[in-house]
Design an enzyme around this catalytic site. Structure first.
Site, short mmCIF file in Angstrom:
data_model
loop_
_atom_site.label_atom_id
_atom_site.label_comp_id
_atom_site.label_asym_id
_atom_site.label_seq_id
_atom_site.Cartn_x
_atom_site.Cartn_y
_atom_site.Cartn_z
N ASN A 142 2.32 15.38 19.41
CA ASN A 142 1.94 16.55 20.20
C ASN A 142 1.64 16.23 21.81
O ASN A 142 0.79 16.46 22.01
CB ASN A 142 1.23 17.80 19.95
CG ASN A 142 -0.10 17.24 19.35
OD1 ASN A 142 -0.40 15.95 19.47
ND2 ASN A 142 -1.18 18.42 19.60
N ARG A 152 -2.72 11.11 22.99
CA ARG A 152 -2.27 12.14 24.22
C ARG A 152 -1.42 11.29 25.13
O ARG A 152 -1.06 11.57 26.46
CB ARG A 152 -3.75 12.21 25.12
CG ARG A 152 -4.61 13.08 24.30
CD ARG A 152 -4.13 14.42 23.66
NE ARG A 152 -5.35 15.20 23.45
CZ ARG A 152 -5.03 16.17 22.48
NH1 ARG A 152 -3.78 16.35 21.70
NH2 ARG A 152 -6.01 16.81 21.93
N HIS A 197 0.99 21.11 9.26
CA HIS A 197 -0.24 21.66 9.69
C HIS A 197 -0.14 23.22 9.40
O HIS A 197 0.80 23.92 9.72
CB HIS A 197 -0.07 21.68 11.33
CG HIS A 197 -1.06 22.64 11.97
ND1 HIS A 197 -1.99 22.21 12.77
CD2 HIS A 197 -1.32 23.87 12.04
CE1 HIS A 197 -2.65 23.00 13.28
NE2 HIS A 197 -2.10 24.24 12.76
N ASP A 217 -8.34 13.33 12.64
CA ASP A 217 -8.06 14.74 13.57
C ASP A 217 -8.45 14.27 15.03
O ASP A 217 -9.05 15.29 15.67
CB ASP A 217 -8.02 15.92 13.31
CG ASP A 217 -7.24 16.84 13.79
OD1 ASP A 217 -6.52 16.49 14.97
OD2 ASP A 217 -7.45 18.12 13.58
N ASP A 253 2.62 18.66 14.03
CA ASP A 253 0.84 19.08 13.89
C ASP A 253 0.47 19.79 15.32
O ASP A 253 1.11 19.45 16.51
CB ASP A 253 0.30 17.87 14.00
CG ASP A 253 -1.29 18.08 13.81
OD1 ASP A 253 -1.81 18.99 12.94
OD2 ASP A 253 -2.25 17.49 14.57
#
Ligand code: DOR
Length: 454
Positions: free
Chosen positions: A104, A74, A189, A315, A162
Site C-alpha cells: 500500500n 512507505r 486483511h 505491522d 493489506d
C-alpha cells in the site's frame, strides 16, 4: 571498526534455535559471514587476531534472526514517514534479517517495476533483506487481479491488499487459485467493510463509553470464515494478517484441524494491549484492526503458545505527527514495531523455556517457511543470520535514538527489559549496539573484547 572484522567469536552465549532443539550455553564462531563452529568450548583454540572480535557473551542470548511478514516501509510515495533504508535500519536494530514490505505504497506495488525498484533500494541500503508483498488486485481496488506471474518473477513472495480487504468472494476465489500457481500465499486483511464504515475502534462497552464508532469482531470473523471455505475448496494457501478476534482464532484452529492450508500472524500490540488503552483518546493506539478486549488478547496469547498463531508480525506502520497529533477521529491507524517487538514480547512469553522457544519460532522459523525462504539457523555451515539479545538490559525507546523516521507507538518512553545488541543479516553485521558500550576493551593486539554479563 566493524569494517575490518571478519571473524566473530561469541563465548559462553546462550544459543537458542528451537528448530534444531538447541538451547545451550556454548561458543559460536562466525567466519566471513558463515557460522563455522557451534559448541561448548568451540572457541577455546581460536587465537586472537587483528581481524577477530571476541565477545564474552555470558548472559546474552543468540537467536536465529527474525523474519517479519508484515511491515509498511512507505517507499515509494510516503518517504516522510519511512523509506526503505530507514525501515530496514529499524529492522536491523530490532533483530530482523528479513522484512516483507506491504504494497500500500504510492504508487501501489502492483507492477513489476515497483517490485524491482523496492528490491534495488533494499540492496543499496544493505541492511536487512526486503521481500516485497505485491497487491492482490490492481490499485488495491478489489476488482482485477494483478499479473502475479510477473510479480513473482520480480521477487514478490506473497500477495495482499493489506489496508483493504478483498470483499468479493469471486475475486478472492480467483486470487487463491491464481496465486497458488506461483507458490504464493494470499494474505488477507480480514475486514467486511460494510460493517466498519466510519469505525474508529473496537465495538464494545469502551467504544460506547467514549462515544467512538465501533469496528465489530464479526467484521473480521465473516471474512476469515468465508476465506477458509474458499481456500479449502480450491486447495490454496491462505494467510490471515493481524488476527485480532477470538472468533477468528477459533475458525483458524478448526480449519487447521481439517487440514486447510492456513497460517496466521498476530501483532505485538494485539498481544499486549486492549481497547482500554484508548480511554485517553491516545491516537498512537489507533490501529486497524482495532485493539480488542482482554478475552481476545488472552486468546491470542494462548493461540501463539499452542501454535495456532504461526507468526508474530510487527505491522510496522509508521505515521508522522501530521497524521497522529490530531483529533482521534482524524488519526491514521498504525503503530511502529520493528525496533520494539522482541523487547516487548520476551518478558511476556519468556518466563518459561517452552514459551520462549515458541516465541523464537514465531519470530523467525515459521514466518520464513510461510514466505518460502530458508529459515535463519544456528548451525555450522549456515550463513550468519543472527540476533544477539540482552534479556536484562533496561531501556526506554525515546524520541531520539530510534532508526525509524516515525514515533507513533504507545510504548515511547516506556521502560522495557531486553534489547537487541547485534544483528547479522545475509552474513553481514547490520546492527551493532555493543561497540562503544560499557565493558568494551581492546586486547592490545587489535582484537576487540566486549564484556557481557557475569
Ligand atoms: O493499522 C494499520 N495501518 N492497519 C493497516 O491495515 C494498514 C496500516 C497502514 O498502512 O498504516
Amino acid at each position: 571498526m566493524t569494517g575490518q572484522v571478519s571473524l566473530w567469536v561469541l563465548r559462553d552465549v546462550r544459543a537458542m534455535d528451537p528448530a534444531r532443539g538447541l538451547d545451550q550455553s556454548c561458543d559460536v564462531v562466525i567466519d566471513h559471514g558463515l557460522i563455522v563452529r557451534v559448541g561448548v568450548g568451540a572457541a577455546r583454540d581460536v587465537a586472537a587476531a587483528p581481524n577477530a572480535r571476541i565477545i564474552n557473551a555470558q548472559g546474552l542470548w543468540l537467536l536465529p534472526a527474525f523474519v517479519d511478514l508484515h511491515a509498511h516501509l512507505r517507499e515509494p510515495g510516503h518517504e516522510y514517514k519511512e523509506d526503505i533504508a530507514s525501515g530496514l535500519a529499524a529492522a536491523a536494530a530490532g533483530g530482523y534479517a528479513h522484512v516483507c514490505a506491504m504494497p500500500n505504497t504510492s504508487p501501489v506495488n502492483d507492477t513489476r517495476a515497483v517490485t524491482e525498484m523496492m528490491r534495488r533500494r533494499a540492496q543499496e541500503a544493505g541492511a536487512a533483506a526486503l521481500h516485497p508483498i505485491a497487491a492482490i488486485t490492481r490499485g488495491l481496488r478489489g476488482e482485477h487481479l494483478t499479473e502475479m506471474a510477473e510479480l513473482r518473477e520480480a521477487g514478490a513472495v506473497a500477495v495482499s491488499d493489506d489496508g483493504h480487504c478483498v470483499q468479493s468472494s469471486a475475486v478472492m476465489r480467483r486470487a487463491l487459485e491464481y496465486a497458488s500457481n506461483f507458490g504464493m500465499p494470499v494474505m488477507q486483511h480480514a475486514e467486511a467493510h460494510e460493517l466498519t464504515v466510519g469505525a474508529e475502534m473496537h465495538e464494545g462497552a469502551v467504544s460506547a463509553r467514549l462515544g467512538l464508532r465501533g469496528w465489530p469482531r464479526v467484521a473480521e470473523d465473516i471474512i476469515v470464515g468465508r476465506d477458509l471455505l474458499l481456500a479449502e475448496y480450491v486447495g490454496a494457501r491462505y494467510h490471515v494478517l493481524h488476527v485480532s478476534t477470538r472468533g477468528a482464532l477459533q475458525l483458524i484452529r478448526q480449519a487447521k484441524d481439517r487440514g486447510v492450508q492456513v497460517s496466521c500472524e498476530a501483532t505485538p500490540h494485539h498481544l499486549l494491549l486492549t481497547d482500554e488503552a484508548l480511554v485517553g483518546y491516545d491516537t498512537s493506539c489507533r490501529v486497524n484492526p482495532p485493539l480488542r478486549e482482554s478475552a481476545d488478547m488472552l486468546a491470542l496469547r494462548e493461540a501463539l503458545l499452542d501454535g495456532t498463531v504461526d507468526a508474530v508480525a510487527t505491522d510496522h506502520a509508521p505515521h508522522s505527527s501530521l497524521e497522529k497529533d490530531c483529533e482521534f477521529s482524524q488519526a491514521a491507524p498504525g503503530v511502529i514495531g520493528l525496533e520494539l517487538t522482541a523487547a516487548l514480547l520476551v518478558p511476556v512469553f519468556g518466563a518459561q523455556a517452552a514459551g520462549l522457544h515458541r516465541l523464537i519460532d514465531a519470530l523467525s522459523t515459521r514466518p520464513a517457511k510461510i514466505i518460502g525462504i530458508a529459515p535463519p539457523a544456528i548451525a555450522e555451515g549456515s550463513i550468519a543470520e543472527l540476533t544477539l539479545f540482552d534479556p536484562n538490559e533496561r531501556w526506554r525507546p525515546a524520541e531520539t535514538g530510534l532508526r525509524s523516521k516515525s514515533r507513533n507507538t504507545p510504548f515511547l518512553n516506556a521502560e522495557l527489559k531486553g534489547r537487541v545488541r547485534m544483528t547479522w543479516a545475509q552474513g553481514r553485521l547490520v546492527h551493532d549496539a555493543l561497540a562503544g558500550s560499557a565493558g568494551v576493551g581492546g586486547s592490545g593486539d587489535g582484537t576487540a573484547v566486549v564484556g557481557g554479563r557475569a
